[in-house]
Design a protein around this motif. Structure first.
Motif, PDB file in Angstrom:
ATOM      1  N   LEU A   1       0.799  -1.259  -0.008  1.00 50.90           N
ATOM      2  CA  LEU A   1       0.017   0.159  -0.016  1.00 50.90           C
ATOM      3  C   LEU A   1       0.834   1.207  -0.019  1.00 50.90           C
ATOM      4  O   LEU A   1       0.515   2.149  -0.683  1.00 50.90           O
ATOM      5  N   LEU A   2       2.024   1.213   0.829  1.00 48.00           N
ATOM      6  CA  LEU A   2       2.940   2.419   0.782  1.00 48.00           C
ATOM      7  C   LEU A   2       3.817   2.561  -0.079  1.00 48.00           C
ATOM      8  O   LEU A   2       4.437   3.811  -0.382  1.00 48.00           O
ATOM      9  N   GLN A   3       4.445   1.579  -0.594  1.00 42.71           N
ATOM     10  CA  GLN A   3       5.234   1.504  -1.759  1.00 42.71           C
ATOM     11  C   GLN A   3       6.905   2.222  -1.037  1.00 42.71           C
ATOM     12  O   GLN A   3       7.384   2.752  -1.891  1.00 42.71           O
ATOM     13  N   ASN A   4       7.048   2.003   0.185  1.00 44.29           N
ATOM     14  CA  ASN A   4       8.076   2.466   0.872  1.00 44.29           C
ATOM     15  C   ASN A   4       8.169   1.425   2.125  1.00 44.29           C
ATOM     16  O   ASN A   4       7.681   1.323   2.978  1.00 44.29           O
ATOM     17  N   LYS A   5       9.515   0.944   2.169  1.00 43.03           N
ATOM     18  CA  LYS A   5      10.059   0.002   3.111  1.00 43.03           C
ATOM     19  C   LYS A   5      10.160   0.632   4.461  1.00 43.03           C
ATOM     20  O   LYS A   5       9.601   0.093   5.306  1.00 43.03           O
ATOM     21  N   GLU A   6      10.613   1.863   4.583  1.00 41.73           N
ATOM     22  CA  GLU A   6      10.619   2.698   6.079  1.00 41.73           C
ATOM     23  C   GLU A   6       9.066   2.825   6.334  1.00 41.73           C
ATOM     24  O   GLU A   6       9.092   2.600   7.753  1.00 41.73           O
ATOM     25  N   GLU A   7       8.338   3.419   5.541  1.00 43.56           N
ATOM     26  CA  GLU A   7       7.140   3.598   5.931  1.00 43.56           C
ATOM     27  C   GLU A   7       6.428   2.476   6.321  1.00 43.56           C
ATOM     28  O   GLU A   7       5.678   2.411   7.412  1.00 43.56           O
ATOM     29  N   ALA A   8       6.525   1.249   5.613  1.00 41.35           N
ATOM     30  CA  ALA A   8       6.104   0.057   6.108  1.00 41.35           C
ATOM     31  C   ALA A   8       6.277  -0.482   7.433  1.00 41.35           C
ATOM     32  O   ALA A   8       5.517  -1.029   8.209  1.00 41.35           O
ATOM     33  N   GLU A   9       7.540  -0.474   7.392  1.00 35.61           N
ATOM     34  CA  GLU A   9       8.128  -0.700   8.770  1.00 35.61           C
ATOM     35  C   GLU A   9       7.573   0.007  10.093  1.00 35.61           C
ATOM     36  O   GLU A   9       7.315  -0.541  11.242  1.00 35.61           O
ATOM     37  N   ASP A  10       7.597   1.171  10.067  1.00 34.27           N
ATOM     38  CA  ASP A  10       7.063   2.206  10.893  1.00 34.27           C
ATOM     39  C   ASP A  10       5.275   1.886  11.149  1.00 34.27           C
ATOM     40  O   ASP A  10       5.034   1.667  12.481  1.00 34.27           O
ATOM     41  N   ILE A  11       4.615   1.578   9.984  1.00 32.98           N
ATOM     42  CA  ILE A  11       3.337   1.107  10.147  1.00 32.98           C
ATOM     43  C   ILE A  11       3.125  -0.327  11.000  1.00 32.98           C
ATOM     44  O   ILE A  11       2.453  -0.348  11.891  1.00 32.98           O
ATOM     45  N   LEU A  12       4.145  -1.143  10.640  1.00 31.79           N
ATOM     46  CA  LEU A  12       4.124  -2.420  11.269  1.00 31.79           C
ATOM     47  C   LEU A  12       4.337  -2.257  12.746  1.00 31.79           C
ATOM     48  O   LEU A  12       3.585  -2.874  13.642  1.00 31.79           O
ATOM     49  N   GLN A  13       5.434  -1.446  13.119  1.00 26.41           N
ATOM     50  CA  GLN A  13       5.537  -1.198  14.684  1.00 26.41           C
ATOM     51  C   GLN A  13       4.128  -0.635  15.446  1.00 26.41           C
ATOM     52  O   GLN A  13       3.998  -0.910  16.573  1.00 26.41           O
ATOM     53  N   ASP A  14       3.507   0.537  14.498  1.00 28.88           N
ATOM     54  CA  ASP A  14       2.438   1.119  15.072  1.00 28.88           C
ATOM     55  C   ASP A  14       1.198   0.011  15.522  1.00 28.88           C
ATOM     56  O   ASP A  14       0.453   0.137  16.256  1.00 28.88           O
ATOM     57  N   VAL A  15       1.367  -0.927  14.464  1.00 30.10           N
ATOM     58  CA  VAL A  15       0.160  -1.845  14.492  1.00 30.10           C
ATOM     59  C   VAL A  15       0.367  -2.782  15.608  1.00 30.10           C
ATOM     60  O   VAL A  15      -0.392  -2.959  16.331  1.00 30.10           O
ATOM     61  N   PHE A  16       1.773  -3.268  15.890  1.00 30.44           N
ATOM     62  CA  PHE A  16       1.869  -4.055  17.018  1.00 30.44           C
ATOM     63  C   PHE A  16       1.848  -3.252  18.134  1.00 30.44           C
ATOM     64  O   PHE A  16       1.204  -3.753  19.326  1.00 30.44           O
ATOM     65  N   LEU A  17       2.081  -1.856  18.444  1.00 28.71           N
ATOM     66  CA  LEU A  17       2.071  -1.239  19.595  1.00 28.71           C
ATOM     67  C   LEU A  17       0.372  -1.012  19.975  1.00 28.71           C
ATOM     68  O   LEU A  17      -0.045  -1.416  20.937  1.00 28.71           O
ATOM     69  N   LYS A  18      -0.374  -0.910  18.947  1.00 29.34           N
ATOM     70  CA  LYS A  18      -1.757  -0.628  19.165  1.00 29.34           C
ATOM     71  C   LYS A  18      -2.456  -2.148  19.502  1.00 29.34           C
ATOM     72  O   LYS A  18      -3.085  -2.031  20.466  1.00 29.34           O
ATOM     73  N   LEU A  19      -2.046  -3.104  18.974  1.00 23.91           N
ATOM     74  CA  LEU A  19      -2.574  -4.409  19.247  1.00 23.91           C
ATOM     75  C   LEU A  19      -2.346  -4.725  20.749  1.00 23.91           C
ATOM     76  O   LEU A  19      -2.754  -5.253  21.498  1.00 23.91           O
ATOM     77  N   TRP A  20      -0.906  -4.422  21.210  1.00 17.51           N
ATOM     78  CA  TRP A  20      -0.276  -4.931  22.535  1.00 17.51           C
ATOM     79  C   TRP A  20      -1.091  -3.809  23.547  1.00 17.51           C
ATOM     80  O   TRP A  20      -1.622  -4.462  24.375  1.00 17.51           O
ATOM     81  N   THR A  21      -1.581  -2.760  23.173  1.00 15.53           N
ATOM     82  CA  THR A  21      -2.206  -1.979  24.207  1.00 15.53           C
ATOM     83  C   THR A  21      -3.437  -2.155  24.372  1.00 15.53           C
ATOM     84  O   THR A  21      -4.167  -1.905  25.467  1.00 15.53           O
ATOM     85  N   HIS A  22      -4.051  -3.064  23.279  1.00 19.56           N
ATOM     86  CA  HIS A  22      -5.516  -3.280  23.244  1.00 19.56           C
ATOM     87  C   HIS A  22      -5.474  -4.993  23.561  1.00 19.56           C
ATOM     88  O   HIS A  22      -6.520  -5.366  22.857  1.00 19.56           O
ATOM     89  N   LYS A  23      -4.416  -5.440  24.083  1.00 18.48           N
ATOM     90  CA  LYS A  23      -4.351  -7.071  24.110  1.00 18.48           C
ATOM     91  C   LYS A  23      -5.641  -7.611  24.814  1.00 18.48           C
ATOM     92  O   LYS A  23      -6.091  -8.588  24.560  1.00 18.48           O
ATOM     93  N   HIS A  24      -6.130  -6.909  25.664  1.00 17.17           N
ATOM     94  CA  HIS A  24      -7.122  -7.365  26.743  1.00 17.17           C
ATOM     95  C   HIS A  24      -8.461  -7.488  25.766  1.00 17.17           C
ATOM     96  O   HIS A  24      -9.404  -8.217  26.078  1.00 17.17           O
ATOM     97  N   LYS A  25      -8.466  -6.643  24.650  1.00 11.85           N
ATOM     98  CA  LYS A  25      -9.859  -6.776  23.697  1.00 11.85           C
ATOM     99  C   LYS A  25      -9.591  -7.815  22.450  1.00 11.85           C
ATOM    100  O   LYS A  25     -10.828  -8.000  21.769  1.00 11.85           O
ATOM    101  N   LEU A  26      -8.601  -8.473  22.561  1.00 11.37           N
ATOM    102  CA  LEU A  26      -8.287  -9.187  21.249  1.00 11.37           C
ATOM    103  C   LEU A  26      -9.204 -10.354  21.212  1.00 11.37           C
ATOM    104  O   LEU A  26      -9.341 -10.930  20.184  1.00 11.37           O
ATOM    105  N   HIS A  27      -9.479 -10.827  22.469  1.00  8.98           N
ATOM    106  CA  HIS A  27     -10.327 -12.139  22.397  1.00  8.98           C
ATOM    107  C   HIS A  27     -11.713 -11.878  21.621  1.00  8.98           C
ATOM    108  O   HIS A  27     -12.328 -12.928  21.406  1.00  8.98           O
TER     109      HIS A  27
END
Length: 169
Positions: A24-50
């Motif tokens: 989607l982004l066509q940019n490796k650095e931005e994709a890596e940044d997004i991936l970190q943001d996704v994991f951070l968001k998932l970790w902060t909401h880990k209690h809701k993932l069930h």
């Protein structure tokens, strides 16, 4: 959800999430940044993932949304660097490798011309291998709309490629 459960249920999707972000982004650095943001968001909401039937599909949705937000916020788009693509044609002669690289380049250009929704659905189905219910969960579109969009995207790329090939003759 504890750390071990997070590692076993969320982290295996890392490569798929990265490929989607990179697509989607066509940019490796931005994709890596997004991936970190996704994991951070998932970790902060880990209690809701069930609450989600598929954590991977939810993670793909979060990735897609963050990427689309990033695309909207930036002013110009970046193209894919075809030199970085693995062609898988080491045994081919230089002429064949050039033809293959040229074909990949043409397909990439045609993909960039597709509407965002068509590109996303085509990527999820044909590159990532998701089935229709998973794509429905990621995109929010119903299965019939996904099938129509996918068919139109494939036809558009196919027609564009045929048009370019006929023009070259």
């Amino acid at each position: 959800m504890d750390l071990q459960e997070f590692k076993t249920k969320v982290l295996p999707a890392k490569q798929k999430l990265y490929r989607l972000a990179l697509f989607l982004l066509q940019n490796k650095e931005e994709a890596e940044d997004i991936l970190q943001d996704v994991f951070l968001k998932l970790w902060t909401h880990k209690h809701k993932l069930h609450a989600y039937a598929s954590i991977e599909a939810f993670a793909m949705t979060v990735t897609k949304n963050l990427c689309l937000d990033r695309i909207k916020s930036r002013k110009k788009r970046h193209m894919v660097d075809v030199v970085d693509l693995e062609l898988g044609a080491q045994e081919a002669n230089p002429y064949q490798r050039y033809e293959l690289a040229d074909q990949v380049s043409k397909v990439q250009e045609l993909l960039q011309l597709l509407p965002e929704q068509q590109r996303l659905i085509l990527h999820l189905r044909d590159v990532e291998g998701y089935d229709y219910p998973e794509i429905e969960q990621i995109t929010g579109a119903n299965v019939n709309a996904i099938r129509v969009t996918l068919s139109r995207a494939r036809k558009s790329v196919r027609d564009g490629l045929l048009k370019l090939e006929d023009y070259a003759i």
